[in-house]
Design a protein around this motif. Structure first.
Motif, PDB file in Angstrom:
ATOM      1  N   CYS A 103       0.834  -1.203   0.000  1.00  0.00           N
ATOM      2  CA  CYS A 103       0.000   0.000   0.000  1.00  0.00           C
ATOM      3  C   CYS A 103       0.872   1.257   0.000  1.00  0.00           C
ATOM      4  O   CYS A 103       1.762   1.400   0.840  1.00  0.00           O
ATOM      5  CB  CYS A 103      -0.921  -0.003   1.227  1.00  0.00           C
ATOM      6  SG  CYS A 103      -1.930   1.489   1.341  1.00  0.00           S
TER       7      CYS A 103
ATOM      8  N   CYS B  97       0.109   3.332   3.485  1.00  0.00           N
ATOM      9  CA  CYS B  97       0.416   2.896   4.850  1.00  0.00           C
ATOM     10  C   CYS B  97       1.422   1.749   4.936  1.00  0.00           C
ATOM     11  O   CYS B  97       1.858   1.393   6.026  1.00  0.00           O
ATOM     12  CB  CYS B  97      -0.868   2.506   5.582  1.00  0.00           C
ATOM     13  SG  CYS B  97      -1.511   0.909   5.055  1.00  0.00           S
TER      14      CYS B  97
ATOM     15  N   CYS C 103      -4.292  -0.707   0.259  1.00  0.00           N
ATOM     16  CA  CYS C 103      -4.938  -1.731   1.095  1.00  0.00           C
ATOM     17  C   CYS C 103      -6.438  -1.398   1.204  1.00  0.00           C
ATOM     18  O   CYS C 103      -6.882  -0.336   0.768  1.00  0.00           O
ATOM     19  CB  CYS C 103      -4.303  -1.775   2.482  1.00  0.00           C
ATOM     20  SG  CYS C 103      -4.708  -0.341   3.491  1.00  0.00           S
TER      21      CYS C 103
ATOM     22  N   CYS D 201      -7.171   1.989   3.148  1.00  0.00           N
ATOM     23  CA  CYS D 201      -6.785   3.225   2.440  1.00  0.00           C
ATOM     24  C   CYS D 201      -7.614   3.410   1.171  1.00  0.00           C
ATOM     25  O   CYS D 201      -7.919   4.539   0.785  1.00  0.00           O
ATOM     26  CB  CYS D 201      -5.284   3.211   2.123  1.00  0.00           C
ATOM     27  SG  CYS D 201      -4.263   3.246   3.607  1.00  0.00           S
TER      28      CYS D 201
HETATM   29 ZN    ZN Z   1      -3.024   1.242   3.370  1.00  0.00          ZN
END
Ligand code: ZN
Length: 201
Positions: free
Chosen positions: A150, A153, A182, A185
């Motif tokens: 991701c 994050c 992800c 997010c």
């Molecule tokens: Zn993420």
């Protein structure tokens, strides 16, 4: 790590493998790894890809880390059948761009003793299953989900988030157009987009 079954030299049994995930998840790298190992095992290989994917090279399957392997571009899945005499291992890259007859053709190939290795995006940029991929996942003996990281994050990513607002289903692009996200997010980016009109009204 996926370890391959042994090809039946009498040509009686084949099977289907699918490597799937978001963009930048290493699908094509994994397809190339398996094809290279088949070559080392002295099996005859061929790789196909839909003509739509011209991002890097008309003839080569190229992964994001620039590994290349020669491939045959085809307009329709059934064209694959014209090129497979003597071939034992068939790779199909970017399979999400083929029509819905691809699963039937893969079944035909596997039933006729071919090992079929498919690399495909599982979801489009809206998070919906992509083209013939759900059917391919259902009929395959082996399914490998690979993940990107991701970009927001650092967790495992399985969505291909489009950075622009264009709604057309197929836009070929790289990190300028897509980012892996992800679930959390991706959800947040969708909510942020919905809020945007209010911000400017
Ligand atoms: Zn993420």
């Amino acid at each position: 790590m996926f370890l391959e079954n042994n090809i039946d030299k009498a040509g009686r049994t084949g099977w289907i493998e699918v490597v799937t995930g978001s963009m930048f998840s290493g699908k094509t790298e994994e397809l190339i790894r398996r094809i290279r190992r088949a070559e080392i095992a002295q099996q005859k290989i061929a790789i196909f890809k839909p003509k739509i994917d011209k991002r890097y090279s008309e003839k080569d399957v190229v992964s994001h880390d620039s590994k290349t392997i020669p491939s045959i571009p085809v307009t329709e899945a059934k064209e694959i059948l014209e090129h497979i005499k003597d071939i034992e291992v068939i790779g199909i890259d970017e399979a999400q761009f083929f029509e819905n007859d691809l699963p039937e053709i893969c079944n035909y190939l596997a039933n006729n003793g071919k090992r079929v290795i498919i690399a495909a995006l599982d979801m489009d940029f809206t998070g919906k299953p992509f083209g013939p991929v759900p059917q391919l996942l259902a009929i395959a003996e082996y399914v490998t989900k690979v993940h990107a990281i991701c970009m927001k994050c650092g967790n495992l990513a399985h969505y291909s988030h489009r950075l622009s607002d264009v709604q057309k289903l197929v836009i070929l692009g790289e990190k300028d157009i897509y980012e892996p996200l992800c679930r959390e997010c991706y959800k947040k980016s969708k909510l942020d987009k919905k809020k945007e009109p209010e911000l400017f009204s």
